[in-house]
Structures are given as structure tokens and as C-alpha cells.
Scaffold this motif. Structure first.
Motif, PDB file in Angstrom:
ATOM      1  N   LYS A 392       0.809  -1.217   0.000  1.00  0.00           N
ATOM      2  CA  LYS A 392       0.000   0.000   0.000  1.00  0.00           C
ATOM      3  C   LYS A 392       0.842   1.267   0.000  1.00  0.00           C
ATOM      4  O   LYS A 392       0.354   2.328  -0.399  1.00  0.00           O
ATOM      5  CB  LYS A 392      -0.937  -0.009   1.210  1.00  0.00           C
ATOM      6  N   VAL A 393       2.098   1.203   0.430  1.00  0.00           N
ATOM      7  CA  VAL A 393       2.933   2.412   0.469  1.00  0.00           C
ATOM      8  C   VAL A 393       3.947   2.452  -0.672  1.00  0.00           C
ATOM      9  O   VAL A 393       4.762   3.371  -0.739  1.00  0.00           O
ATOM     10  CB  VAL A 393       3.668   2.537   1.822  1.00  0.00           C
ATOM     11  N   PHE A 394       3.909   1.471  -1.564  1.00  0.00           N
ATOM     12  CA  PHE A 394       4.892   1.433  -2.654  1.00  0.00           C
ATOM     13  C   PHE A 394       4.581   2.444  -3.762  1.00  0.00           C
ATOM     14  O   PHE A 394       5.475   3.047  -4.335  1.00  0.00           O
ATOM     15  CB  PHE A 394       4.981   0.017  -3.233  1.00  0.00           C
ATOM     16  N   HIS A 395       3.335   2.576  -4.144  1.00  0.00           N
ATOM     17  CA  HIS A 395       2.908   3.597  -5.113  1.00  0.00           C
ATOM     18  C   HIS A 395       3.583   3.490  -6.489  1.00  0.00           C
ATOM     19  O   HIS A 395       3.859   4.509  -7.126  1.00  0.00           O
ATOM     20  CB  HIS A 395       3.130   5.004  -4.554  1.00  0.00           C
ATOM     21  N   THR A 396       3.891   2.297  -6.935  1.00  0.00           N
ATOM     22  CA  THR A 396       4.419   2.115  -8.286  1.00  0.00           C
ATOM     23  C   THR A 396       3.579   1.063  -8.996  1.00  0.00           C
ATOM     24  O   THR A 396       2.854   0.291  -8.357  1.00  0.00           O
ATOM     25  CB  THR A 396       5.893   1.658  -8.272  1.00  0.00           C
ATOM     26  N   GLN A 397       3.691   1.022 -10.312  1.00  0.00           N
ATOM     27  CA  GLN A 397       2.890   0.072 -11.082  1.00  0.00           C
ATOM     28  C   GLN A 397       3.387  -1.357 -10.892  1.00  0.00           C
ATOM     29  O   GLN A 397       2.586  -2.292 -10.791  1.00  0.00           O
ATOM     30  CB  GLN A 397       2.924   0.429 -12.564  1.00  0.00           C
ATOM     31  N   GLN A 398       4.712  -1.527 -10.832  1.00  0.00           N
ATOM     32  CA  GLN A 398       5.277  -2.865 -10.681  1.00  0.00           C
ATOM     33  C   GLN A 398       6.142  -2.955  -9.419  1.00  0.00           C
ATOM     34  O   GLN A 398       6.677  -1.942  -8.938  1.00  0.00           O
ATOM     35  CB  GLN A 398       6.137  -3.219 -11.898  1.00  0.00           C
ATOM     36  N   VAL A 399       6.266  -4.177  -8.891  1.00  0.00           N
ATOM     37  CA  VAL A 399       7.122  -4.427  -7.732  1.00  0.00           C
ATOM     38  C   VAL A 399       7.997  -5.626  -8.032  1.00  0.00           C
ATOM     39  O   VAL A 399       7.680  -6.457  -8.893  1.00  0.00           O
ATOM     40  CB  VAL A 399       6.289  -4.693  -6.458  1.00  0.00           C
ATOM     41  N   SER A 400       9.109  -5.702  -7.323  1.00  0.00           N
ATOM     42  CA  SER A 400       9.985  -6.860  -7.467  1.00  0.00           C
ATOM     43  C   SER A 400      10.052  -7.622  -6.156  1.00  0.00           C
ATOM     44  O   SER A 400       9.930  -7.038  -5.078  1.00  0.00           O
ATOM     45  CB  SER A 400      11.398  -6.423  -7.885  1.00  0.00           C
ATOM     46  N   LEU A 401      10.230  -8.933  -6.289  1.00  0.00           N
ATOM     47  CA  LEU A 401      10.380  -9.813  -5.138  1.00  0.00           C
ATOM     48  C   LEU A 401      11.644 -10.625  -5.347  1.00  0.00           C
ATOM     49  O   LEU A 401      11.816 -11.271  -6.388  1.00  0.00           O
ATOM     50  CB  LEU A 401       9.167 -10.743  -5.019  1.00  0.00           C
ATOM     51  N   GLU A 402      12.550 -10.555  -4.376  1.00  0.00           N
ATOM     52  CA  GLU A 402      13.809 -11.284  -4.454  1.00  0.00           C
ATOM     53  C   GLU A 402      13.877 -12.278  -3.295  1.00  0.00           C
ATOM     54  O   GLU A 402      13.640 -11.903  -2.136  1.00  0.00           O
ATOM     55  CB  GLU A 402      14.992 -10.321  -4.404  1.00  0.00           C
ATOM     56  N   LEU A 403      14.174 -13.549  -3.615  1.00  0.00           N
ATOM     57  CA  LEU A 403      14.181 -14.596  -2.598  1.00  0.00           C
ATOM     58  C   LEU A 403      15.346 -15.551  -2.782  1.00  0.00           C
ATOM     59  O   LEU A 403      15.898 -15.672  -3.878  1.00  0.00           O
ATOM     60  CB  LEU A 403      12.896 -15.435  -2.663  1.00  0.00           C
ATOM     61  N   ASN A 404      15.639 -16.261  -1.706  1.00  0.00           N
ATOM     62  CA  ASN A 404      16.567 -17.387  -1.760  1.00  0.00           C
ATOM     63  C   ASN A 404      15.808 -18.672  -1.433  1.00  0.00           C
ATOM     64  O   ASN A 404      15.363 -19.366  -2.329  1.00  0.00           O
ATOM     65  CB  ASN A 404      17.751 -17.170  -0.816  1.00  0.00           C
ATOM     66  N   GLY A 405      15.591 -18.952  -0.160  1.00  0.00           N
ATOM     67  CA  GLY A 405      14.865 -20.161   0.209  1.00  0.00           C
ATOM     68  C   GLY A 405      13.566 -19.865   0.915  1.00  0.00           C
ATOM     69  O   GLY A 405      13.216 -18.704   1.163  1.00  0.00           O
ATOM     70  N   ALA A 406      12.833 -20.933   1.268  1.00  0.00           N
ATOM     71  CA  ALA A 406      11.512 -20.798   1.878  1.00  0.00           C
ATOM     72  C   ALA A 406      11.568 -20.310   3.322  1.00  0.00           C
ATOM     73  O   ALA A 406      10.542 -19.929   3.894  1.00  0.00           O
ATOM     74  CB  ALA A 406      10.786 -22.139   1.827  1.00  0.00           C
ATOM     75  N   THR A 407      12.750 -20.308   3.922  1.00  0.00           N
ATOM     76  CA  THR A 407      12.876 -19.857   5.306  1.00  0.00           C
ATOM     77  C   THR A 407      13.848 -18.685   5.443  1.00  0.00           C
ATOM     78  O   THR A 407      14.228 -18.321   6.551  1.00  0.00           O
ATOM     79  CB  THR A 407      13.350 -21.012   6.211  1.00  0.00           C
ATOM     80  N   GLN A 408      14.251 -18.107   4.323  1.00  0.00           N
ATOM     81  CA  GLN A 408      15.195 -16.995   4.332  1.00  0.00           C
ATOM     82  C   GLN A 408      14.489 -15.686   3.976  1.00  0.00           C
ATOM     83  O   GLN A 408      13.418 -15.700   3.351  1.00  0.00           O
ATOM     84  CB  GLN A 408      16.337 -17.273   3.347  1.00  0.00           C
ATOM     85  N   PRO A 409      15.061 -14.551   4.374  1.00  0.00           N
ATOM     86  CA  PRO A 409      14.396 -13.266   4.153  1.00  0.00           C
ATOM     87  C   PRO A 409      14.055 -13.027   2.681  1.00  0.00           C
ATOM     88  O   PRO A 409      14.833 -13.343   1.784  1.00  0.00           O
ATOM     89  CB  PRO A 409      15.431 -12.248   4.640  1.00  0.00           C
ATOM     90  N   ALA A 410      12.871 -12.462   2.459  1.00  0.00           N
ATOM     91  CA  ALA A 410      12.438 -12.063   1.124  1.00  0.00           C
ATOM     92  C   ALA A 410      12.399 -10.541   1.085  1.00  0.00           C
ATOM     93  O   ALA A 410      11.976  -9.900   2.047  1.00  0.00           O
ATOM     94  CB  ALA A 410      11.069 -12.647   0.810  1.00  0.00           C
ATOM     95  N   VAL A 411      12.848  -9.968  -0.021  1.00  0.00           N
ATOM     96  CA  VAL A 411      12.924  -8.513  -0.131  1.00  0.00           C
ATOM     97  C   VAL A 411      12.011  -8.026  -1.259  1.00  0.00           C
ATOM     98  O   VAL A 411      12.117  -8.469  -2.397  1.00  0.00           O
ATOM     99  CB  VAL A 411      14.373  -8.044  -0.384  1.00  0.00           C
TER     100      VAL A 411
END
Length: 432
Positions: A392-411
Motif C-alpha cells: 500500500k505504500v509502494f505507489h508504483t505500477q510494478q514491484v519486485s520480489l527477491e528470494l533465496n529459500g523458503a525460510t530466508q528473508p524475502a525482499v
């Protein structure tokens, strides 16, 4: 640092007490200046709407259960010389002072019960309201009639702390910055939601603010509750580069409650474009032409949050923000029956994201969205509320999701806004 479940709580410590300085500078005379009425009390007239608005603003700094009985009152100061009235609310942690123009016939200072005063003024009809003091009583007069309130001496009211700005600081910290209101609102709005409410980790119940090097330097805001982390940077012009490079700028944590009030007051500003940020080792002030918010700073070392950000990622995903939010809101209806947990199933072969949840004895929900993805397939679970609050606070048309594993931080990041990122810890699913 990151845990598996959020907790609730509030924090509170006391500000120090220093001599009050008026908003317009140290050369101004106190509001209790000469020129009182024959009875020795203040007297002023103003519009009902203005007085009600001002009482509502300062009233937010008055505790429902104050540490001292006098702190249930609002401090009222009138200056015939300046034709201004000042109202102050203070709970020893947060103080709000607001000045406004009025027809002041007699100067004076007193305190009145904040809730009673605010409640009656808010219910008066539109038009002029006169507030006059007769000994220990205050008479409130409007077109509707007269009302009497019992006052208390202003001398009993604790002095609102001041941040003293030396004329020159040799080798010390920069004690005052002029920050665009728009930039400050941006930094607060993009991070405040991620602050903790757990009083046992008091330093996490606020937003950490620091000046980081750059040309121009940037003001960085960061908030975490142990499960997520929001970091935003905003440009602040007019600050010497060496101030940031040498670490002489702000580096402190402001309570979330203070920033909610700052956000509320700044959002209503129409006559000012910048706010002065004053600070010392224990407190911070936000100074506007007619208002000032004073707050203690949270004690303790804020975590080194930058080390929590992974250096590289195995998976990169790009997707449309609005469709993602809409899907999360719909599937989230079922997720609310299961601790707000949803599952992401990412497929590189089909370039899709499947969002699903299953609530035993209630039902299930599932939707699919197209994505641009690189890296191997992955199933990972999140708290849907954490995702929606960030998107809700991003205010852009697209976003990116960066991940490693299922129990590691996602950005998560809004594409095109590189100075904002949101880290969230996945939820570990039980094997079935």
C-alpha cells in the motif's frame, strides 16, 4: 533478531524538564506578560471552529491516565501584546504546543480540564467564543449560553522541554535540520507501519532516523518488529556533505506514537513547506511557525539492520502491484481464519504465481497471476497482512520480489523507487 510471531505493547519514559522557549525564538516575551484584566485573569475571543480544532490537536498529547493530576489539563496562555493564544498538552513523554491568533483583551496563564473543555467547545454553535477568567473560574460564553469551568494555576503545569541550539558547535553533532514536509511525510509513511508494539523491546517501538552520506545526503528511516523491516531514504537538501560523512547528523529512534502525531499535524499543514528538526541526546522537536511537537527519544542501540539484507538472491520476480494486492485481499478473507497465512507457489516454467490458503472447517481460496521470474521454482508462505501493508505504500505500477529459500528473508521493492525496500520473513509451514 527476527522471530516467528508478533507481540503487542507500548513504551514510555519521561522527558527532562527545561525552560520553555516560545515558537518565535528566544527573544519573545512569555505569554504571561503584563496587561491582565482587572480581576487578574486572561480574556480572549476567537472562532469556535478554530478553538475546537486547536484543543483536539494538543489533546492528543494528554494521557487518559496521567502520571500527575495536573497533566489531565491543557495549559492556556494568552498574550494581549501579540494577540495570540497558545495551548499545550503534555504527558511527560510527548508534548504538543500550538499557537493561533485571537482577540486577546487580557493576558494570562492557567490550565483547564482538557476533556471537559474540549467536549463543550466542540459542541458549541459556530461563531465567536469568549474565554474569560474570574479568580479560579473560567467563563465560556457563546451564542448558546454561558458555561463555567474550574481552572488550576499554570505554575503547577510541568514546563515543556526545549532543545537548545548553540550558536556554534565545534566538533559536535548538527542539532537542527530543515526538512521538507513532503520528504518527512514520505519517510514516516513508508516505514511507521513496520514498527513493533512490543514494550519488552522498547527500541523497536519507534522508527530509527539517521543521516547517511551522499550528494546530497539522505535521511534514512527504518522500522522493524522482528518479523519485517522497512527502509526508506529521502533526499534532504541544504545539509553540508561533511555533516553526513563525519556522522554528525541525527542517529536516533523516535517513538511511533510521536510520529503518528507528527504525520497527522504535517498532513494538515497549508502555510509551511518545511519543518525544523531539532534534537539532542534525549529528545527531538518538530518546529513549525505556529506549532511544536516535543518528544523523548527511545533509549538503546538500534539493531544493525543493514546486515539483515541478503547480498544476492537465487530468484527474482517482477509482477504488477495492483492485481497482486487485489488477489491478496480476496484470498486474505480465508487466510484470516488461519492466522493470516498464505502460500506462494512460484513456477519458472509457466511464469506464474499461485496464491493459496486453506482454512480447515471454513474453506479455501486460490488465484494465479502472471509474473516475470528467473530462478528455480519455490513454495513459500507469508503473513498476508505484512505484504498488504507494504504494498500500500509502494505507489508504483510494478514491484519486485527477491528470494533465496523458503525460510530466508524475502525482499520487496517498488520498481523505479530504489530508495525503498521491505524485508519480510517467510512463515515456516508445518509438514503434512
Amino acid at each position: 533478531m527476527f522471530a516467528s510471531a508478533p507481540r503487542d505493547g507500548r513504551s514510555g519514559t519521561s522527558l527532562g524538564v527545561r525552560e520553555t522557549e516560545l515558537l518565535d525564538g528566544a527573544k519573545e516575551q512569555p505569554f504571561a506578560a503584563a496587561g491582565g484584566s482587572p480581576t487578574g485573569g486572561l480574556c480572549f475571543t476567537c472562532e469556535q471552529a478554530k478553538l475546537s480544532q486547536q484543543l483536539a490537536t494538543v489533546g492528543r498529547a494528554i494521557a487518559s491516565r496521567p502520571a500527575l493530576p495536573i497533566l489531565a489539563n491543557v495549559l492556556v496562555e494568552a498574550s494581549a501584546e501579540r494577540q495570540q493564544v497558545a495551548l499545550t498538552g503534555f504527558d511527560l513523554s510527548l508534548g504538543i504546543r500550538s499557537e493561533f491568533e485571537a482577540e486577546v483583551k487580557a493576558s494570562g496563564r492557567l490550565t483547564l480540564p482538557a476533556k471537559l473543555f474540549g467536549d463543550i467547545v466542540s459542541r458549541l454553535p459556530s461563531g465567536s467564543v469568549t474565554v474569560s477568567q474570574v479568580q479560579e473560574r473560567v467563563i465560556l460564553t457563546s451564542a448558546a449560553g454561558q458555561y463555567q469551568l474550574r481552572s488550576a494555576a499554570a505554575e503547577e503545569y510541568p514546563t515543556l522541554p526545549e532543545v537548545v541550539i548553540p550558536a556554534a558547535i565545534e566538533g559536535g553533532a548538527a542539532r537542527a535540520l530543515e526538512v521538507p514536509i513532503e520528504s518527512l511525510l514520505q519517510g514516516i509513511g513508508q516505514t511507521l507501519f513496520a514498527a513493533s508494539s512490543d514494550e519488552t523491546k522498547q527500541v523497536l517501538t519507534g522508527v530509527h532516523v539517521k543521516l547517511v552520506p551522499g550528494e546530497p545526503p539522505q535521511l534514512e528511516f527504518a522500522a522493524t518488529d522482528g518479523h519485517r523491516l522497512a527502509i526508506a531514504q529521502v533526499e534532504v537538501e541544504g545539509i553540508p556533505v561533511e555533516v553526513a560523512r563525519e556522522g554528525r547528523g541525527p542517529d536516533f529512534t523516535i517513538p511511533a506514537r510521536t510520529l503518528r502525531e507528527v504525520e497527522r499535524i504535517l498532513s494538515a499543514q497549508t502555510g509551511a513547506s518545511k519543518v525544523e528538526l531539532r534534537f539532542d541526546q534525549s529528545q527531538v522537536q518538530f518546529v513549525l511557525p505556529q506549532q511544536r511537537i516535543t518528544s523523548r527519544l527511545l533509549e538503546g542501540q538500534y539493531p544493525d539492520y543493514n546486515r539483515l539484507l541478503p547480498r544476492q538472491f537465487e530468484r527474482q520476480v517482477t509482477l504488477e502491484r495492483r492485481p497482486l494486492m487485489e488477489s491478496l485481499e480476496r484470498v486474505g478473507v480465508f487466510a484470516a481464519q488461519r492466522n493470516d497465512i498464505i502460500k506462494f507457489s512460484l513456477s519458472a516454467a509457466t511464469q506464474t504465481l499461485r496464491i493459496s490458503t486453506e482454512a480447515p472447517d471454513v474453506g479455501s481460496g486460490e488465484e494465479s497471476l502472471p509474473v516475470q521470474m528467473s530462478g528455480p521454482d519455490l513454495e513459500v508462505a507469508f503473513n498476508v497482512r505484512y505484504l498488504l501493508e507494504a504494498l500500500k505504500v509502494f505507489h508504483t505500477q510494478q514491484v519486485s520480489l527477491e528470494l533465496n529459500g523458503a525460510t530466508q528473508p524475502a525482499v520487496w521493492k517498488p520498481l523505479g523507487a530504489v530508495r525503498l525496500c521491505y524485508l519480510v520473513m517467510p512463515v515456516q509451514l508445518r509438514a503434512t
